[in-house]
Design an enzyme around this catalytic site. Structure first.
Site, short mmCIF file in Angstrom:
data_model
loop_
_atom_site.label_atom_id
_atom_site.label_comp_id
_atom_site.label_asym_id
_atom_site.label_seq_id
_atom_site.Cartn_x
_atom_site.Cartn_y
_atom_site.Cartn_z
CB CYS A 44 -14.51 -11.20 19.64
SG CYS A 44 -13.94 -10.28 21.09
CD GLN A 113 -25.09 1.24 8.56
OE1 GLN A 113 -24.79 0.21 7.95
NE2 GLN A 113 -24.63 2.42 8.20
CB CYS A 114 -26.15 -4.97 11.96
SG CYS A 114 -24.83 -5.19 13.18
CB CYS A 117 -21.10 -2.74 17.42
SG CYS A 117 -21.61 -1.27 16.48
CB CYS A 149 -18.89 -0.18 14.19
SG CYS A 149 -20.39 -0.08 13.19
CB THR A 266 -6.53 -8.74 29.73
OG1 THR A 266 -5.28 -8.44 30.37
CG2 THR A 266 -7.60 -7.80 30.25
CG LEU A 408 5.70 -7.32 39.55
CD1 LEU A 408 7.09 -6.85 39.93
CD2 LEU A 408 5.52 -7.33 38.03
CD GLN A 1200 -26.21 -0.22 3.65
OE1 GLN A 1200 -25.92 -1.16 2.93
NE2 GLN A 1200 -26.14 -0.30 4.97
CD GLU A 1267 -23.40 -6.46 -3.73
OE1 GLU A 1267 -22.81 -7.53 -3.55
OE2 GLU A 1267 -24.17 -6.26 -4.68
#
Length: 1335
Positions: A44, A113-114, A117, A149, A266, A408, A1200, A1267
């Site tokens: 990301c 799975q993939c 992550c 995930c 950040t 500060l 799945q 699906e």
């Protein structure tokens, strides 16, 4: 200015000395490009997903200890790591050395799975174990809260990691987490039963061994913090100065007052990603020890502004244990907020000072700190001053009253006094890892011994550009006694004083105004109850109000997963039907698994960045790349004129352009592409492309716009069964209504991209690409280059998630990249950043379903007439097929005698919507289930009874498109789901709960499902494979499917292992390659295993037939000996396999046909609890029963089911895309777009695969399951709707009300109508132009 310093730090125990460290270089890019450690993933770029999590260790001289903490590498500048040690996933274990137990357990527990992550998950857990070798479940939950995930649904990740817990804490992997193990909870894994609940064995797990951990480098133990000169790091555009103490810092701020101060990065980090011209000078204050000091006194806590939010949280937690309860009132409020702010990685990085001076009202801390009378110590070279933290600190958005040369220094948080009451509130799209819509801090001071107000402090964030306080309201209430009269006065005054701008960024003005009142009401109830507890007042809240004071607790998901064991007669070496680990699970957990952007750079490779339209509908007057090509590193600009072949691709009866030539039809349409020597140079140069437009009308964005302008694609579909119009006249009742369902972003963790490598002869080119449809990518690239397909080879190792989004959209991106490689003669890499990926590739279609239904008082539906409208975007793409699937699923599990459906794909000026898991099924099913729900409400019947009345029954039924099927297993799923969920008992419990709670309500819903598997276009139902046996007995399998986490490679290995009778360890799948298996169909429609499995089986059976004479001749020989002998006898040890699937087809003129190969059935029950005052909801429990036939791999199939369900949960309750009124996508990253996080998974998630189920149509009697379970996320939607109805019933309101999907917090709150929503609606100004629109 001083000469640049050397940067010294360690990576995985190796010393790094960087002589020319660039302040703009973040750790993520440094690891991946400079060091070659690609295990840390880029997903990301904004710290919002956790995929790039690594561990940083530093020596703390004040405590004489080494501290370990997680960070997101995408926001960590390398120059801030001076003197630190970094550990990545590669540094803790590998397949070449030794696995770390964390890596082993997430893989063996099927938590990868993939796999994209997975390294981030591993590093979050590893760091936790470095700090706490025996964590609690709450420790694990907190550690993983910052990691997203998209595949697993989180449960298997937790199951693997909770094996590290203290066994006394009730963490049996198969237990319910209530202190009992699975056996004590009645689960039976005995071989006497053929039902198992054990997906993995932990007996052989590697023990946690601290000696395996890298030691902290002794060289870094010598503290240099707070001593030495100012460090200087200089890059091409930015110089960073790092003072070592406060005097140096103040001196620098005096000399360079406009230079931004950086600590956690950040806030500034994400801004630098989008700013073309960053600040030329930055000052890093992380080495200044004075900014990190923590001091407790009799007055409270003073903490340095450079302290992290995690440090503040830790101090408050310790204070809560040792101080008096009344003293801690303010600290508890602050701690409650801190627990929801960001994930642990960001809290470890972000600082208190940064959070405050960022002056962003959606940051939650300032409203609480202001309410608690906190003060700030400011200092500059000329002296110090103390200022209150209140609304006057923030004169405008992003601005404070700090002078440019001021810093500060610290924050003072006072103890609460005995007569004070403090509370904090926030509501966000998601309870964790999300900015709040509105946050609030409130503190009441009473005169001692009375209930009279001495002072009242209220501060809100999110209702204006800055922190807002209703000063007049607070002043007017001083001297009032705390009671009902005050509440009425306060709400009335707040309504007048707090004005939420209708155009407020983020929208939802009425909802925000409602939260202003709801939060105060919660504070009123809290204070009233606390006053009673302290003996200040005898006033007592009604018992049914008290639950409103308890915020929802984020639980760790637990549950039961059951499946049928294989027959005891099945050979032990036959893996089919057994829960086998994902074949690359271990490599994914170690970071060794390679994705397209992990491939090492090709010598001289270039990078391409897309140039997209900024107008929704316009003529292109001119494209001027002059300025762009003068930028450093820029190589060339490409557009339609540079395409050597065809810039147009034919798609059935339409034509789509690769580059827009004369006209643009949406914001985000690709006009050209800039090629440069680096990613950053390509991005910066692309921003300089000047495009001149002439706007065109109309601009059609929404479904309503399209209906108004009659803007539709062809074909317009219609399907009808029976005589709808006549039947309507016989029905006892008629209902006309509609439901809107928003779209969804795929948010695969790996963004789209590829590497195109020209081979330098015969126009050959290799593409290493993330695609679900390699053949289509090959075809489009060959057309664009004007060469034959045999010159283009696509290689697909694996995908970091796909969900349908990498079927069509990657093809034109590949063509553009290939054109760039062709033009330059060099390898070109394309890797979309998250924002561009979301802008260009679009997602799931928004749908509007309008229906007219005739029904009887017993709930039976006589006739239904449904019209589906989908927003297709600017080109047809796959929209027609998606609408077909919606229409073909409009009956779901119900036999409606007279049923008509119409489907219209709206042509709009938005990026074209595309395939997404379910492919129109979830939208078609959602509308018919809404019909059933509304009929039940109007009949006054339980929804499940109305569903049962209308269900298909018998041994042979026909769908509305006249496809025969047997509903027996569907009905079995339904009955078992009701029984396993304890539906009737829980329904009574819910009714009892609702009668005893005014502001919290629960709901439950159960739904059946019939989902068609395969492609309705019959030619797609084919598969091919190539199996090679080598002389050493090893086997190489190639097939046309692509691995994207669903486990298609693993199942193919299981099939080959069964047929060849060799262990899976001897069989290997290298990649998916168009050079090995041509013309493959896409991995989609839950049909991959059906086609690939049968093709692999066919090839292996051919080989076994060839080997059979040799095996019979020498039955005692080994596999290797048989293969060797076959070679010497010149037997072909290579075979192709092919599967010619069923002739599915629909005759749309007649409205009938066998559209699918078979149907997958299931049933799901979900229970939720809503907060009627905020709209928040908690997913309590979900029970799923799925008919997957005879599962080839129960672990993968259950994975799945869970992953699809959680993705569907996001679709129907959380995920919301926002477009501006001019057609620009506003939600372009994880900070704006929220997918389900760990906190959103039901606290109890039970999945059961239907036993004694067979499917004679498919490979080894299995069924596709990728699906169908996604639609079951809608059970949460309907459970929410049921809970809302209970809330409305208390107010005497109708149980029939409109609710669009997703059922977000804002929508839930606003339909739970009460005095607060009415006050907010009447006082909120209407926007002339809304912030966003429903498309």
């Amino acid at each position: 200015m001083a000469a640049p310093n050397e940067l010294l730090f360690y990576i995985n125990g190796k010393k790094i000395v960087e002589k020319n460290a660039d302040p703009e270089e973040v750790l993520l890019s440094y690891l991946r490009r400079k060091v070659g450690l690609t295990g840390t993933k880029s997903a990301c770029g904004g710290g919002g997903c956790g995929a790039c999590t690594v561990m940083v260790s530093r020596y703390d001289c004040s405590q004489d200890t080494v501290i370990h903490y997680t960070v997101t590498a995408c926001l960590q500048p390398i120059v801030t790591l001076h003197g630190a040690a970094v550990v990545t996933v590669e540094g803790i274990g590998s397949t070449k050395t030794k696995l770390h137990p964390v890596q082993e357990r997430i893989a063996k527990a099927h938590g990868s799975q993939c796999g994209f992550c997975t390294p981030g998950m591993v590093m979050s857990m590893y760091t936790l174990l470095r700090n706490k070798p025996q964590p609690s479940m709450e420790d694990i939950r907190e550690a993983l809260a910052g990691n997203l995930c998209r595949c697993t649904g989180y449960r298997p990740i937790i199951d693997g990691f909770k094996t590290f817990c203290d066994t006394q804490s009730g963490c049996c992997p198969n237990g319910t987490g209530r202190g009992k193990c699975c056996r004590e909870n009645g689960h039976n894994d005995s071989r006497e039963s053929d039902i198992s609940e054990e997906l993995f064995l932990q007996d052989s797990f590697l023990p946690l061994d601290p000696t395996q951990d890298l030691i902290f480098p002794p060289e870094l133990m010598v503290s240099k913090q707070g001593t030495g000169d100012v460090l200087c790091f200089r890059g091409d555009q930015v110089t960073l100065l790092a003072p070592s103490d406060l005097p140096q810092l103040l001196e620098l701020k005096s000399k360079h007052p406009e230079a931004p101060l950086v600590l956690g990065n950040t806030t500034i980090g994400p801004k630098l990603l989008v700013k073309e011209q960053p600040s030329p000078l930055l000052i890093y204050a992380g080495r200044v020890s004075e900014l990190s000091r923590v001091q407790w006194s009799k007055n409270g806590l003073s903490i340095g502004a450079g302290s992290s939010l995690s440090c503040l949280k830790g101090e408050l937690e310790r204070a809560a244990q040792r101080a008096e309860e009344e003293e801690n009132a303010g600290y508890r409020a602050l701690l409650q907020t801190l627990q929801c702010v960001a994930g642990k990685q960001i809290r470890n990085m972000a600082t208190i000072g940064g959070n405050i001076v960022s002056a962003n009202p959606k940051y939650d801390l300032c409203s609480v700190l202001a309410a608690l009378d906190c003060t700030l110590d400011l200092c500059c070279k000329g002296g110090t001053r103390t200022v209150p933290l209140d609304d006057k600190l923030f004169p405008a958005f992003g601005k404070t009253i700090l002078r440019p040369d001021e810093v500060l220094l610290s924050l003072h948080v006072p103890y609460s006094k005995p007569c004070e009451f403090a509370a904090a509130f926030r509501q966000a799209q998601r309870r964790e890892l999300a900015f709040s819509f509105v946050n609030a801090g409130m503190k009441l001071s009473l005169h001692r011994g009375s209930n009279t107000i001495q002072s009242l402090r209220i501060f809100y964030g999110g209702v204006g550009p800055t922190l807002v306080t209703p000063a007049l309201t607070c002043q007017q209430l001083v001297g009032w006694p705390w009671g009902e009269e005050l509440l009425s006065k306060a709400c009335s005054s707040l309504t007048e004083e707090i004005r939420v701008p209708a155009s407020i960024p983020g929208g939802k003005a009425e909802y925000r105004k409602t939260l202003v009142l709801s939060f105060f009401y919660k504070f009123y109830m809290y204070v009233t109850e606390e006053m009673r507890k302290r003996g200040v007042s005898d006033a007592r809240l009604p018992a049914e109000y008290l639950s409103a004071l308890t915020p929802f607790k984020n639980d760790v998901p637990q549950g039961t997963q059951s499946f049928q064991l294989v027959s005891q007669s099945q050979p032990s070496l036959d893996p089919v039907g057994r829960p086998s680990m994902h074949c690359s699970g271990v490599e994914q957990a170690t970071g060794e698994a390679k994705y397209y952007d992990d491939l090492p750079p090709v010598h001289g490779e270039l990078f391409v960045h897309m140039v997209t339209s900024t107008r929704a509908h316009a003529t292109i007057i001119n494209i001027d790349p002059t300025q762009a090509l003068q930028m450093p590193g820029a190589v060339t600009f490409i557009s339609a004129a540079d395409v050597p072949g065809s810039n147009q691709r034919p798609w059935f009866n339409t034509v789509e352009e690769i580059f827009a030539e004369k006209e643009v039809y949406c914001v985000g349409q690709i006009i050209g592409a800039l090629v440069a020597e680096s990613r950053e140079q390509a991005r910066r140069a692309a921003a300089r492309i000047q495009v001149t437009y002439e706007d065109l009308q109309p601009v059609i964005l929404t479904i309503q716009d399209a209906i108004k302008h009659d803007s539709y694609f062809e074909p317009k579909r219609k399907i009808e069964r029976g005589d709808v119009d006549t039947a309507m006249g016989t029905a006892e009742h008629i209902l006309e209504s509609e439901i809107y369902m928003g779209g969804q972003e795929h948010f695969y963790m790996e963004t789209q991209g590829l590497v195109a490598v020209p081979r330098g002869e015969s126009d050959e080119m290799d593409l290493y690409v993330g695609t679900q449809h390699a053949a289509l990518t090959q075809e489009l690239v060959s057309q664009a280059l004007g060469v034959s397909s045999n010159k283009i080879t696509c290689h697909v190792k694996r995908l970091g998630g796909g969900f349908g989004g990498k079927i069509m959209k990657i093809a034109p991106l590949s063509a553009i990249t290939a054109v760039a490689a062709h033009k330059t003669g060099k390898a070109v890499r394309c890797c979309l950043d998250r924002g561009d990926d979301m802008l260009i590739t679009s997602g799931r279609h928004p749908f509007l379903g309008q229906y007219k239904v005739g029904y009887n008082s017993d709930g039976s539906i006589v006739a239904a007439d449904i019209t589906y409208y989908s927003n297709g975007g600017c080109t047809l793409e796959e929209s027609a097929f998606i609408m077909d699937k919606a229409l073909l699923h409009m009956d779901n599990a119900y036999r409606i005698p007279h049923l008509r459906g119409r489907g219209l794909v709206c042509r709009t000026h938005l990026p074209s919507y595309t395939a997404f898991r379910g492919f129109g099924g979830p939208q078609g099913l959602m509308v018919i289930e809404s019909v059933l729900h509304e009929v039940a409400v109007r009949c006054g019947l339980p929804p499940e009874k109305v569903r049962e009345v209308n269900m298909y029954q018998g041994d042979l039924c026909y769908t509305h498109h006249m496809q025969p099927f047997c509903p027996t297993n569907m009905l079995r799923c339904w009955d078992q789901c009701l029984q396993r969920a304890g539906y009737e008992r829980r329904l009574q419990d819910i009714q009892r709960f609702n009668s005893h709670n005014r502001w919290k309500k629960r709901g439950i819903a159960v739904l059946p499902q019939k989902f068609g598997i395969g492609f309705s276009k019959g030619f797609y139902n084919q598969g091919a494979a190539l199996v090679n046996i080598y002389k050493d007995g090893s086997v190489l399998v190639s097939h046309g499917g692509t691995e994207m986490g669903q486990g298609i490679h693993t199942k193919a290995l299981q099939v080959a292992s069964r047929v060849l009778k060799v262990p899976m360890s001897r069989i290997f799948i290298k990649e998916t390659c168009t050079g090995n298996v041509p013309n493959a169909t896409p991995s989609a429609a839950s049909f991959g295993t059906d086609t690939v499995g049968m093709a692999v089986k066919d090839a292996c059976e051919k080989l076994m037939r060839r080997l059979k004479p040799i095996m019979e001749k020498s039955p005692k020989n080994s596999w290797k000996q048989w293969v060797s002998e076959a070679y010497f006898e010149k037997i072909n040890l290579s075979a192709t396999g092919f599967f010619m699937g069923p002739p599915t087809h629909v005759d749309w003129e007649k409205g009938e046909g066998n559209a699918y190969y078979y149907f997958t059935f299931g049933a799901c029950c979900s229970e939720v609890e809503i907060d009627c005052l905020t709209g928040d909801h908690k997913n309590i429990r979900t029970d799923l029963v799925m008919d997957v036939g005879k599962s080839i791999n129960p672990a993968l199939d259950i994975g799945q089911v869970e992953g699809a369900f959680v993705q569907g949960l996001g679709l129907y309750t959380i995920e919301e895309l926002h477009f501006s009124p001019d057609g620009t996508l506003l939600t372009r990253g994880p900070s704006q777009y929220k997918i389900p996080a760990l906190c959103d998974v039901p606290a109890e998630l039970n999945v059961h695969l239907l036993a004694e189920a067979q499917n004679h149509h498919a490979i080894y009697m299995s069924k596709g399951v990728g699906e169908p379970p996604l639609f079951f996320g809608s059970t949460v939607f309907f459970a929410i709707k049921s809970a809302i109805a209970a809330a409305r019933s208390d107010r005497g309101l109708s149980a029939a009300f409109p609710l669009s999907s997703p059922a977000t917090a804002a929508r839930i709150r606003m339909v739970c109508e009460d005095q607060f929503t009415h006050m907010a609606s009447s006082s909120t100004e209407k926007a002339s132009s809304p912030w966003s629109i429903d498309v």
